[in-house]
Each structure stands twice: as C-alpha cells, then as structure tokens.
Design a protein around this motif. Sequence first.
Motif, PDB file in Angstrom:
ATOM      1  N   VAL A 196       0.861  -1.177   0.000  1.00  0.00           N
ATOM      2  CA  VAL A 196       0.000   0.000   0.000  1.00  0.00           C
ATOM      3  C   VAL A 196       0.895   1.224   0.000  1.00  0.00           C
ATOM      4  N   VAL A 197       0.535   2.213  -0.810  1.00  0.00           N
ATOM      5  CA  VAL A 197       1.336   3.436  -0.855  1.00  0.00           C
ATOM      6  C   VAL A 197       0.413   4.639  -0.785  1.00  0.00           C
ATOM      7  N   THR A 198       0.832   5.634  -0.030  1.00  0.00           N
ATOM      8  CA  THR A 198       0.084   6.884   0.073  1.00  0.00           C
ATOM      9  C   THR A 198       0.759   7.952  -0.762  1.00  0.00           C
ATOM     10  N   ALA A 199      -0.045   8.574  -1.634  1.00  0.00           N
ATOM     11  CA  ALA A 199       0.388   9.780  -2.338  1.00  0.00           C
ATOM     12  C   ALA A 199      -0.128  10.966  -1.533  1.00  0.00           C
ATOM     13  N   TRP A 200       0.775  11.783  -1.000  1.00  0.00           N
ATOM     14  CA  TRP A 200       0.413  12.941  -0.187  1.00  0.00           C
ATOM     15  C   TRP A 200       0.640  14.174  -1.062  1.00  0.00           C
ATOM     16  N   VAL A 201      -0.456  14.753  -1.548  1.00  0.00           N
ATOM     17  CA  VAL A 201      -0.395  15.846  -2.519  1.00  0.00           C
ATOM     18  C   VAL A 201      -0.542  17.177  -1.791  1.00  0.00           C
ATOM     19  N   ALA A 202       0.432  18.049  -1.953  1.00  0.00           N
ATOM     20  CA  ALA A 202       0.440  19.332  -1.256  1.00  0.00           C
ATOM     21  C   ALA A 202      -0.314  20.391  -2.054  1.00  0.00           C
ATOM     22  N   LEU A 203      -1.310  20.999  -1.421  1.00  0.00           N
ATOM     23  CA  LEU A 203      -2.017  22.136  -2.027  1.00  0.00           C
ATOM     24  C   LEU A 203      -1.497  23.462  -1.492  1.00  0.00           C
ATOM     25  N   THR A 204      -0.649  23.395  -0.477  1.00  0.00           N
ATOM     26  CA  THR A 204       0.076  24.554   0.046  1.00  0.00           C
ATOM     27  C   THR A 204       1.515  24.110   0.274  1.00  0.00           C
ATOM     28  N   GLU A 205       2.349  25.016   0.677  1.00  0.00           N
ATOM     29  CA  GLU A 205       3.672  24.614   1.131  1.00  0.00           C
ATOM     30  C   GLU A 205       3.524  23.698   2.345  1.00  0.00           C
ATOM     31  N   SER A 206       4.409  22.730   2.435  1.00  0.00           N
ATOM     32  CA  SER A 206       4.489  21.880   3.626  1.00  0.00           C
ATOM     33  C   SER A 206       5.953  21.853   4.030  1.00  0.00           C
ATOM     34  N   ASN A 207       6.246  22.430   5.185  1.00  0.00           N
ATOM     35  CA  ASN A 207       7.643  22.566   5.604  1.00  0.00           C
ATOM     36  C   ASN A 207       7.762  22.441   7.120  1.00  0.00           C
ATOM     37  N   ARG A 208       8.960  22.570   7.612  1.00  0.00           N
ATOM     38  CA  ARG A 208       9.197  22.377   9.046  1.00  0.00           C
ATOM     39  C   ARG A 208       8.390  23.352   9.895  1.00  0.00           C
ATOM     40  N   SER A 209       8.207  24.576   9.414  1.00  0.00           N
ATOM     41  CA  SER A 209       7.532  25.581  10.232  1.00  0.00           C
ATOM     42  C   SER A 209       6.035  25.348  10.339  1.00  0.00           C
ATOM     43  N   ASN A 210       5.430  24.716   9.326  1.00  0.00           N
ATOM     44  CA  ASN A 210       3.973  24.557   9.381  1.00  0.00           C
ATOM     45  C   ASN A 210       3.518  23.111   9.607  1.00  0.00           C
ATOM     46  N   GLY A 211       4.407  22.276  10.109  1.00  0.00           N
ATOM     47  CA  GLY A 211       4.000  20.936  10.516  1.00  0.00           C
ATOM     48  C   GLY A 211       4.078  19.895   9.437  1.00  0.00           C
ATOM     49  N   ALA A 212       5.149  19.911   8.649  1.00  0.00           N
ATOM     50  CA  ALA A 212       5.310  18.924   7.581  1.00  0.00           C
ATOM     51  C   ALA A 212       5.394  17.511   8.149  1.00  0.00           C
ATOM     52  N   MET A 213       4.977  16.555   7.318  1.00  0.00           N
ATOM     53  CA  MET A 213       5.098  15.148   7.710  1.00  0.00           C
ATOM     54  C   MET A 213       6.569  14.784   7.883  1.00  0.00           C
ATOM     55  N   GLN A 214       6.840  13.956   8.887  1.00  0.00           N
ATOM     56  CA  GLN A 214       8.174  13.435   9.133  1.00  0.00           C
ATOM     57  C   GLN A 214       8.133  11.915   9.055  1.00  0.00           C
ATOM     58  N   VAL A 215       9.197  11.325   8.540  1.00  0.00           N
ATOM     59  CA  VAL A 215       9.273   9.868   8.431  1.00  0.00           C
ATOM     60  C   VAL A 215      10.573   9.378   9.070  1.00  0.00           C
ATOM     61  N   ILE A 216      10.539   8.126   9.504  1.00  0.00           N
ATOM     62  CA  ILE A 216      11.744   7.464  10.005  1.00  0.00           C
ATOM     63  C   ILE A 216      12.187   6.484   8.920  1.00  0.00           C
ATOM     64  N   PRO A 217      13.186   6.854   8.117  1.00  0.00           N
ATOM     65  CA  PRO A 217      13.566   6.032   6.961  1.00  0.00           C
ATOM     66  C   PRO A 217      13.909   4.595   7.347  1.00  0.00           C
ATOM     67  N   GLY A 218      13.471   3.675   6.508  1.00  0.00           N
ATOM     68  CA  GLY A 218      13.804   2.276   6.684  1.00  0.00           C
ATOM     69  C   GLY A 218      12.859   1.493   7.573  1.00  0.00           C
ATOM     70  N   THR A 219      11.994   2.173   8.308  1.00  0.00           N
ATOM     71  CA  THR A 219      11.110   1.461   9.229  1.00  0.00           C
ATOM     72  C   THR A 219      10.009   0.694   8.497  1.00  0.00           C
ATOM     73  N   HIS A 220       9.836   0.944   7.202  1.00  0.00           N
ATOM     74  CA  HIS A 220       8.841   0.177   6.430  1.00  0.00           C
ATOM     75  C   HIS A 220       9.248  -1.291   6.301  1.00  0.00           C
ATOM     76  N   LEU A 221      10.526  -1.588   6.581  1.00  0.00           N
ATOM     77  CA  LEU A 221      11.013  -2.962   6.496  1.00  0.00           C
ATOM     78  C   LEU A 221      10.704  -3.755   7.759  1.00  0.00           C
ATOM     79  N   LEU A 222      10.196  -3.082   8.780  1.00  0.00           N
ATOM     80  CA  LEU A 222       9.803  -3.758  10.014  1.00  0.00           C
ATOM     81  C   LEU A 222       8.442  -4.420   9.825  1.00  0.00           C
ATOM     82  N   ASP A 223       8.136  -5.381  10.683  1.00  0.00           N
ATOM     83  CA  ASP A 223       6.787  -5.925  10.723  1.00  0.00           C
ATOM     84  C   ASP A 223       5.853  -4.901  11.355  1.00  0.00           C
TER      85      ASP A 223
END
Length: 275
Positions: A118-145
């Motif tokens: 399953v994959v999510t496409a997250w489409v930005a209709l405004t800027e998304s950055n550190r100041s306004n609460g952009a999504m954060q990910v922990i790389p590589g954790t998709h390989l976990l159960d």
Amino acid sequence: MLKSLTPKQVEHFEKHGYVAPIRVMSTRQALELRKRLEDFEHSDSALAKKALHVKSHLLFPWLNDLVRSDAVVNAIEDLYGENLLVWASSFFIKNGNDPAYVSWHQDSTYWGLSKPDVVTAWVALTESNRSNGAMQVIPGTHLLDQIPHRDTFSENNLLTRGQEVAVDVDESQAVSIELEPGEMSLHHVRIVHGSPPNASPNRRIGYAIRYIPTYVRQIQGEDSATLVRGVDTYNTFEHEPRPTEELDPAFVSLHQKIGERNLNILYKGAAQQQQ
C-alpha cells in the motif's frame, strides 16, 4: 519500463520507504484546487467534516480526476504495477498556529488489508515545511513488521483513534518531507511517520490518497475501492462509481454508507468510537 519515477527514486522508495518531492501539477493548478476546497469549507455544509475526511473523491469530480491523474498514478504504477485501486482519500489540514498533530504511527495498523503493498500519495495544495508541521518519516522502518500501537484518542491528534506506536522512536533519525504546492510525496504503509503542530500563521493542506494493487484484500469485512488503472480480476472490493457533479445526492448517500462501513473497520476493537 518506468513511466514517471527514475530508477534512483524507485530504489530510494524500496530502501527508505518514501520518495519526494514529485511534481504532479503546477503551482497554479494546486492553488485552484485549494480554492475549490476552501469554497466548500466556507459553504457551511453539514457534510464538511465527513466529506473531507472520508473518501472525498466520491463527492467531488475534481478530486476524482486527481486520484486518477496520470501524473500521480504513473508513479504508483512504477511501484506496484498497472492494476490499481484507490482504497481511501482524505485531507490533512492544519490551520495557522494549530495544535493539531499526527503521532508516530504506521498506516497499516487498523486498515484491515491483507498485505502491506500500500502506498500513500500525499499531494500538497500549500507549502508543507518544518515551520507549518510537515510530515516526518523514520527512513527504513517500512522494512519492520507491524509494530504494536496504543490508542490515545487525544483531542488534537488528527488520526482516527489517536494511535501511536507503543515503542520508543528515535526522532534524531526523522526526515521532514518538505513540499511546494503541486508536489507530492509517496510513503509505504508501514513506514513510521507523524507530524508536529503548525507553528506558522499559514494553513498547511495536504490530500492523502491511498493506493493498493488489485490483489490486496480487505480481511475485516465488506469494503469498496475505486479502480483507477488496469483491470481487477480479483473483485474482492465493491467498485465505486465516478461522480459527475459536486455533492450529487446519490453519491452523498453512497458516501455515508461507505463511510459508516469503513469506520466499523477502523474502530474494530477500539474502546470508543468517533462521534
């Protein structure tokens, strides 16, 4: 042959669980979609909450066009093949100086789907950055159960059950997904991700579209999805029709039925349900 992504982008997704940014429309087109959204919000419709949080593409032709657009779907096909369904879609909106946040979680926790393809496409209709609460990910954790989660039902948590991973997260490894209007990110259903509150005065608007290959099944009950590419030889999901006008009464009724059914899946086993 790849249609949209480069080999390096595919490799990055497979190794790290996400890829961004990907341009899917012009800034002008993104602003036009934002205006359509905000015109609806300002209409004081009784449907405002459910319409934006559950399968919005069934109520608005302009969103149905977006979930089917080649610019988005070509990238999904590069990852999961040519036979694709949209299982869900919803807006994630944070107003300026908004305490709303998304806790660290995996999307796969309560969705009831048979495989983590399953994959999510997250489409930005405004800027998304550190100041306004952009999504954060922990790389590589998709390989976990699947990681155990706990429900919090926290007031400002944007997730259905306020769910959060029941393990410590090394936030020093977090990567902020910064996007311009008209760009999207793709992330895997099992990557640990979240987002902090919006500390800026500006709105942050993203539209999350959940894509699955047709071989993925719903194992927690009856479910439906929108076929956006190829053929569905499995037919385990009821196929959703395509709206031709905004808030068509027949589609509003269908949307309510589908929404109630989906909430039964998302809240299965929960101590409480969203009112």
